[in-house]
Scaffold this active site. Structure first.
Site, short mmCIF file in Angstrom:
data_model
loop_
_atom_site.label_atom_id
_atom_site.label_comp_id
_atom_site.label_asym_id
_atom_site.label_seq_id
_atom_site.Cartn_x
_atom_site.Cartn_y
_atom_site.Cartn_z
N GLN A 217 0.83 -1.21 0.00
CA GLN A 217 0.00 0.00 0.00
C GLN A 217 0.86 1.26 0.00
OE1 GLN A 217 -2.86 -2.27 3.14
NE2 GLN A 217 -3.24 -0.08 3.01
N ARG A 364 -8.71 -1.04 8.16
CA ARG A 364 -9.75 -0.13 7.69
C ARG A 364 -10.12 0.85 8.80
NH1 ARG A 364 -14.52 -1.82 3.42
NH2 ARG A 364 -14.68 0.27 2.61
N CYS A 365 -9.07 1.44 9.37
CA CYS A 365 -9.23 2.26 10.57
C CYS A 365 -8.04 3.18 10.65
CB CYS A 365 -9.25 1.33 11.77
SG CYS A 365 -8.75 2.07 13.31
N GLU A 734 -13.07 4.38 5.79
CA GLU A 734 -13.07 3.55 6.99
C GLU A 734 -14.22 3.82 7.94
OE1 GLU A 734 -9.24 5.00 7.69
OE2 GLU A 734 -8.23 3.20 7.03
#
Lengths: 782, 145
Positions: A217, A364-365, A734
Site C-alpha cells: 500500500q 480499515r481504521c 473507513e
C-alpha cells in the site's frame, strides 16, 4: 458556442473507470506477473509458537528435483537482513537463526523451478526445535516470570503511552453522580483481503537494479527503507505495486517473503515469485485489534457526560510493527472522546509482546480509531441504560454542538466541522426510531427480544499535517503530478496506491472538476516508484484528504498558467480573463473563449514569449489539520431465544464525509465497511490455545460474511464540508468499519439489558447469547 | 490433551510387560506404519501416514522408552513432525496382576499437537488423536489375548 462536454466532476455518480478491466479479469495482480526464467519461493514454517532452533538441515531439500536455492536466517545474517526495522522503530525477524516466536513463522526459504517443486522440497528441510514455554495472553505476558518472547528486549513490555489529563479526569470521576465501567476485549481479527500477500523480485545484476512487484500500500516507503537497509542507491530500486486485491492496512507491512525473494533473486540471478496461499497468509501476516480495555464514563444524574478514561493492554505479537505515525505509538486512540463535549479524558495503554504474529494493523481504521469509537460508544450506551435515559436522547444532549466548531477536544484535537445531532436525527427519522421503541416495548411484554443500537462516531483521518505526522521521519504529505498533453488529454500520477478504493475515478473527477476536462481523458497512475511522485501511500482514509487535495491544488496551479496562455491567445489582459469550467473567456464577452484543450495545445505550440512551454504541475500537499468524518448508525436486531442468533433486521447508516466526489463510490465504501464491521461483530476472531496453536487460520475456521448473511444496508448522508480541505472533502474509506461494530453490540445488549446483561464481547456468536439466555433462565428449548 | 484407558488381559503382568517393553513388537501396533528402524532397545524411528480429513501426509516419529519398572510400569515418549506440524506424546503404562488371574493395563497419554494440523483442524484433532491412541492399545490388547 460549442457545447460543454460532460466531464463527470465533483458529485457525479459515474461508474468506476477501473472496473472495466476488473470485471473482465483484465487486471494485473502480482500473481499474474510472469517473467522469463522465473522461479518460485515457498517457506518452511514453524509448527511451534515458541521454540529454540537446535539445528536446520537443508541437504535433502537442496538435492530435490528442481530446487535452485535454499535460504536460511544464517544466509541473511551477513547481509544484515536476518532482522529488518519495523515502521514503529522496532525490528522484526526475516528468518530466524536462534528461535521462532510464533506459529507459522517463516523459517527457511526454498526456491525451485515450480511452485510444486518448492512445496515438495519444503517437506525435506529438517528443523530440530526445542519447544519453549508459550505466552499468548498479553496481560500474562506483562506479569513477572512470564516467558520472554524477545530475548533481545529482555521484557515483554513494548511501551507505555498516555494521553489526556489524568488528574482532571480523576477529579471529575470523584465528583460524578454516576460512573459506569466495562471490561471489553476487541478481538484479534485478520483483514482477509481477497488477494494474499506476494511479490515478484528481479535483480538485474548488470544494471545493479532490483525491481520488485509487490502487494504494498506504500511503495515509496518500501523503496526508501530498502535503500537504507541494503545501501543500494534509492534511484536503482524500483517498487511497483500493481493492481491490489484489497489491503485494509495489511499490506502496509513488508513481510519476510519479499525480503527473501529479493535475496533469492540476487543469489540465483533469476526472477523469484513468492505468493502466499490462504493457509500461509492468514496465520502469519499481521493482525488487527487484540485490545483489552477497561473503559469508564462519568456523568451527572441529569445525563450530562463529564469524563472518560481507559486503561488498556494492547497485544502486538512478537514484533511491534504498527504502521503508526512516529509520535503516536498507539495511533490516534485519543480521539476516544468521540462526538461528545466532555470536560476531561485520560487514556493509558501498555503494549505487550506475545507469541503471535505482529499485530496493530489499522484495519480499515485510521490508527486505532476503531477501538476508540467502540469504547466510547459502548460506554455511552451503558450509561444511558444505567440512567434510564434513551440512548439517542443521551447522545443528543451531549453532542458537540455545531456552533462550537472548530472544536478543540480535551485530548487536544481540533475537529474541523460537524453536525452530529443532524446525522443522528436523520438516521432516527429514516429508521422510524420512536415507532421502533414502541414496538420493542410491546415485544418485551410478549417475551420477545428486540434491540436497537446506536453508534454516533467521529473519525479522525487524513494523516497528516507535517508538524505532527511522520513515519520514520518522512512527513505525511499527499502528492500529485499532473501533465496535460498537447491534445488536452491528461496523465496524473500520485504517491498513493489504490487497493480497490477507486482512485482512478475519484482523482480523475477532482481533476475534471478543477480543469474542466472529461474524466475519460484523464489517466491516473499510482504505485510505480519510478514514475509516481513520492508519497506515503494509501491507508487510514488519507488518500482524498491528502493526495486528493494535492490533485486539486496542482490542477489550480495548471489553471493559473493556462489562464496566462488563454489571455495570450485571446489577446486580452490576464485579469480580464474569466474561468468557467473547461474554458476561459473574456470578461463581458463569453462568446470569445478558448477551451482548456485549445490552451493545452498552445502550451506546446504557441505559448507567450518568455513563458516555459508545457502545461503541468506537481504539488505536495501538507494538510493544515486532520479531517473528522462522522456519522450515526442505528441497528435493529431480533434475538432468537432458542438458538441465540441475533438477526439484524434493519441497519441505517447516515454518514457525513464532507463534500462527496463520487456518491456511488462513497456508497460502495460504506457498504463494504458495514459488511466488514458486521463480520467483526458477529463472526470473526483469531484465537490461540495454550500452546500457541492458532485457530481461525483459514476460511475453514475464520468466517467472513457472504451475501447470504449480510444484512441489507440503508444508507443516507448529511454534508458538512471540511473548512480546510480544498474540496471540502473528508475521507470515507473507513467510517463504516469504525462506526458499525458498536451499533451491532449496542443493539444486542439493548435487547438483553432487561435480563441484566450489560456487555458481550465480540464476536456475538449465537452460542454466547444462548449461554447468557440459559444463565438468565430465558432460553427456549423448542 | 489427556487420554486414558485400561484393558484386562488373561496374561500376567510380567508376560504383558515383556511384550510391551519390546519396541519392535510394540511398533507393530502403530496405526498406518510405513517404515520402522530400531535404533536401540530404547529407541525406534518410524514413519507413519496420518492426518485429519483432507490434511494427510507422513509423520516422522521417534519413539523412546523413558521408564522401565519391570512388571509394573513403562513410559514412552513419542516426538515427531510432519505436515508442518509437531507432535509430542508422553505415555505412561501401569500393570497390575488381578487376584482372579490375568492382569490390568492402565494407560495415560498426554498429547500435544502443534502447527498446521492443530490450527487447521482444531475442532477435530482431539477425537482423531484419541482414535489413533485407542487403535494402538486395541491392537496391543488383541495381541496379548
Amino acid at each position: 458556442m460549442t457545447e460543454v462536454p460532460v466531464i463527470h466532476g465533483m458529485g457525479s455518480a459515474v461508474k468506476r473507470k477501473e472496473d472495466v478491466r476488473f470485471i473482465q479479469g483484465r487486471d494485473t495482480y502480482v500473481d499474474d506477473i510472469s517473467l522469463p526464467g522465473m522461479v518460485y519461493l515457498d517457506f518452511v514454517r514453524s509448527p511451534y509458537a515458541h521454540a529454540r532452533i537446535r539445528s536446520i538441515s537443508t541437504e535433502r531439500a537442496k538435492g530435490a528435483p528442481g530446487v535452485v536455492a535454499v535460504i536460511t536466517g544464517k544466509d541473511l545474517q551477513p547481509l544484515g537482513l536476518d532482522w529488518i526495522p519495523t515502521l514503529s522503530g522496532d525490528k522484526m525477524m526475516v528468518l530466524p537463526t536462534e528461535k521462532v516466536v510464533f506459529q507459522m513463522q517463516e523459517v527457511v526459504g526454498v526456491v525451485a523451478e515450480s511452485r510444486y517443486a518448492a512445496a515438495d522440497a519444503v517437506k525435506l528441510v529438517e528443523v530440530d526445535y526445542e519447544p519453549l514455554p508459550v505466552v499468548t495472553d498479553p496481560k500474562k505476558a506483562l506479569e513477572e516470570g512470564s516467558p520472554i518472547v524477545r530475548e533481545d528486549k529482555r521484557t515483554n513490555h513494548v511501551f507505555h503511552w498516555e494521553a489526556g489529563d489524568r488528574e482532571a479526569t480523576d477529579r471529575l470521576f470523584e465528583q460524578a453522580d454516576v460512573v459506569v465501567g466495562q471490561d471489553m476485549y476487541y478481538q484479534r481479527i485478520h483483514v482477509s483481503y481477497m488477494e494474499p500477500c506476494g511479490c515478484v523480485a528481479y535483480y538485474d545484476s548488470v544494471k545493479g537494479t532490483p525491481t520488485i512487484w509487490m502487494t504494498t500500500q506504500a511503495p515509496h516507503v518500501v523503496r526508501t527503507v530498502a535503500s537504507l537497509i541494503t545501501k543500494i542507491p534509492e534511484n536503482k530500486i524500483r517498487i511497483i505495486s500493481p493492481d491490489i486485491g484489497g489491503g485494509f492496512g495489511g499490506k502496509v507491512y513488508v513481510y519476510p517473503g519479499s525480503i527473501v525473494a529479493a535475496v533469492a533473486s540476487i543469489v540465483t540471478g533469476r526472477p523469484v515469485k513468492w505468493v502466499n496461499d490462504r493457509s500461509d497468509d492468514h496465520p502469519s501476516t499481521a493482525f488487527a485489534r487484540d485490545f483489552h480495555m477497561r473503559a469508564e464514563l462519568a456523568a451527572k444524574r441529569d445525563g450530562t457526560l463529564l469524563a472518560f478514561r481507559v486503561k488498556a493492554v494492547s497485544d502486538h505479537g512478537a514484533f511491534f510493527g504498527d504502521a503508526n505515525p512516529s509520535k503516536f505509538p498507539f495511533g490516534l486512540f485519543s480521539i476516544c472522546t468521540g462526538s461528545y463535549d466532555l470536560k476531561a479524558a485520560f487514556v493509558e495503554v501498555d503494549g505487550a509482546y506475545t507469541n503471535k504474529p505482529q499485530g496493530g494493523i489499522a484495519y480499515r481504521c485510521s490508527f486505532r480509531v476503531t477501538e476508540a469509537v467502540y469504547a466510547i460508544e459502548r460506554l455511552v450506551d451503558i450509561m444511558a441504560h444505567r440512567l434510564g435515559i434513551d440512548p439517542a436522547e443521551l447522545r443528543l444532549k451531549n453532542f458537540i454542538p455545531p456552533e462550537k466548531f472548530p472544536y478543540r477536544s480535551v485530548m487536544g484535537w481540533v475537529y474541523d466541522s460537524g453536525n452530529y445531532a443532524g446525522a443522528l436525527r436523520k438516521a432516527m427519522e429514516k429508521i422510524g426510531y420512536e415507532e421502533l421503541r414502541r414496538e420493542q416495548e410491546e415485544k418485551r411484554k410478549r417475551g420477545e427480544l428486540m434491540g436497537i443500537g446506536i453508534s454516533s462516531f467521529t473519525e479522525i483521518v487524513g494523516a497528516g499535517p507535517s508538524h505532527t505526522f511522520d513515519i520514520l521521519g518522512i512527513k505525511m504529505f499527499g502528492s500529485a503530478e499532473i501533465r496535460i498533453h498537447p491534445t488536452g488529454k491528461v496523465i496524473a500520477r500520485f504517491g498513493t496506491r489504490s487497493q480497490g478504493q477507486g482512485h482512478e475515478t475519484t482523482y480523475a473527477q477532482i481533476i475534471a472538476e478543477e480543469l474542466g476536462i472529461p474524466i475519460e481523458d484523464i489517466t491516473v497512475e499510482e504505485g510505480d516508484t519510478d514514475t509516481a511522485p513520492y508519497g506515503l501511500g494509501t491507508y487510514a482514509s488519507r488518500s482524498t484528504p491528502t493526495a486528493g487535495a494535492a490533485a486539486a491544488v496542482a490542477s489550480r496551479k495548471i489553471r493559473e498558467k493556462a489562464k496566462k496562455i488563454a489571455a495570450h491567445l485571446l489577446e486580452a489582459r490576464e485579469e480580464d480573463v474569466v474561468w468557467e469550467r473547461g474554458r476561459f473567456y473574456v470578461k463581458g464577452a463569453p462568446a470569445k473563449y478558448k477551451t482548456i484543450q485549445e490552451v493545452a495545445f498552445a502550451a506546446y505550440t504557441n505559448h507567450p514569449p518568455g513563458m516555459e512551454a508545457g502545461l503541468e504541475a506537481v504539488h505536495y500537499y501538507d494538510p493544515p489539520n486532520m479531517t473528522f468524518p462522522f456519522g450515526s448508525y442505528i441497528c435493529v436486531v431480533d434475538i432468537d431465544r432458542g438458538t441465540g442468533e441475533a438477526k439484524v433486521r434493519r441497519f441505517v447508516a447516515v454518514d457525513d464525509c464532507g463534500n462527496i466526489i463520487n456518491p456511488l463510490i462513497v456508497d460502495g465504501q460504506i457498504h463494504g465497511g458495514l459488511t466488514m464491521g458486521f463480520g467483526t461483530a458477529f463472526m470473526e476472531e483469531i484465537g490461540y490455545d495454550q500452546d500457541g496453536n492458532i485457530y481461525g487460520a483459514n476460511f475453514m475456521d475464520y468466517t467472513i460474511p457472504t451475501a447470504v448473511e449480510t444484512p441489507k444496508w440503508e444508507t443516507d448522508k448529511t454534508v458538512t464540508p471540511s473548512p480546510h480541505h480544498p474540496l471540502g472533502a473528508k475521507g470515507v474509506g473507513e467510517s463504516a468499519t469504525v462506526g458499525s461494530p458498536a451499533a451491532f453490540v449496542n443493539a444486542v445488549v439493548d435487547a438483553l439489558w432487561p435480563l441484566g446483561v450489560t456487555h458481550i464481547d465480540m464476536p456475538l456468536y449465537p452460542w454466547k447469547i444462548r449461554r447468557l439466555l440459559e444463565e438468565k433462565g430465558y432460553a427456549l428449548d423448542k | 490433551m489427556k487420554f486414558e484407558g485400561s484393558y484386562q488381559f488373561p496374561k500376567s503382568s510380567s508376560e504383558v510387560y515383556s511384550y510391551i517393553s519390546d519396541l519392535r513388537r510394540v511398533s507393530e501396533c502403530i496405526p498406518d506404519l510405513k517404515s520402522l528402524e530400531i535404533k536401540s532397545e530404547d529407541e525406534a524411528l518410524a514413519t507413519v501416514r496420518a492426518g485429519i480429513g483432507f490434511i494427510r501426509g507422513d509423520f516422522n516419529l521417534r519413539f523412546n522408552v523413558t521408564q522401565r519398572s519391570p512388571h509394573t510400569n513403562l513410559g514412552y515418549a513419542v516426538h515427531g513432525s510432519g505436515l508442518g506440524s509437531g507432535v509430542d506424546i508422553s505415555i505412561t503404562v501401569q500393570l497390575e496382576d488381578l487376584s482372579t488371574g490375568g492382569s490390568t493395563l492402565s494407560w495415560v497419554a498426554d498429547t500435544k499437537v502443534v502447527g498446521r494440523v492443530a490450527s487447521m483442524a482444531q475442532g477435530m484433532i482431539s477425537s482423531q488423536a484419541e482414535k489413533i491412541i485407542k487403535q494402538f492399545f486395541e491392537c496391543l490388547s488383541q495381541r496379548l489375548r
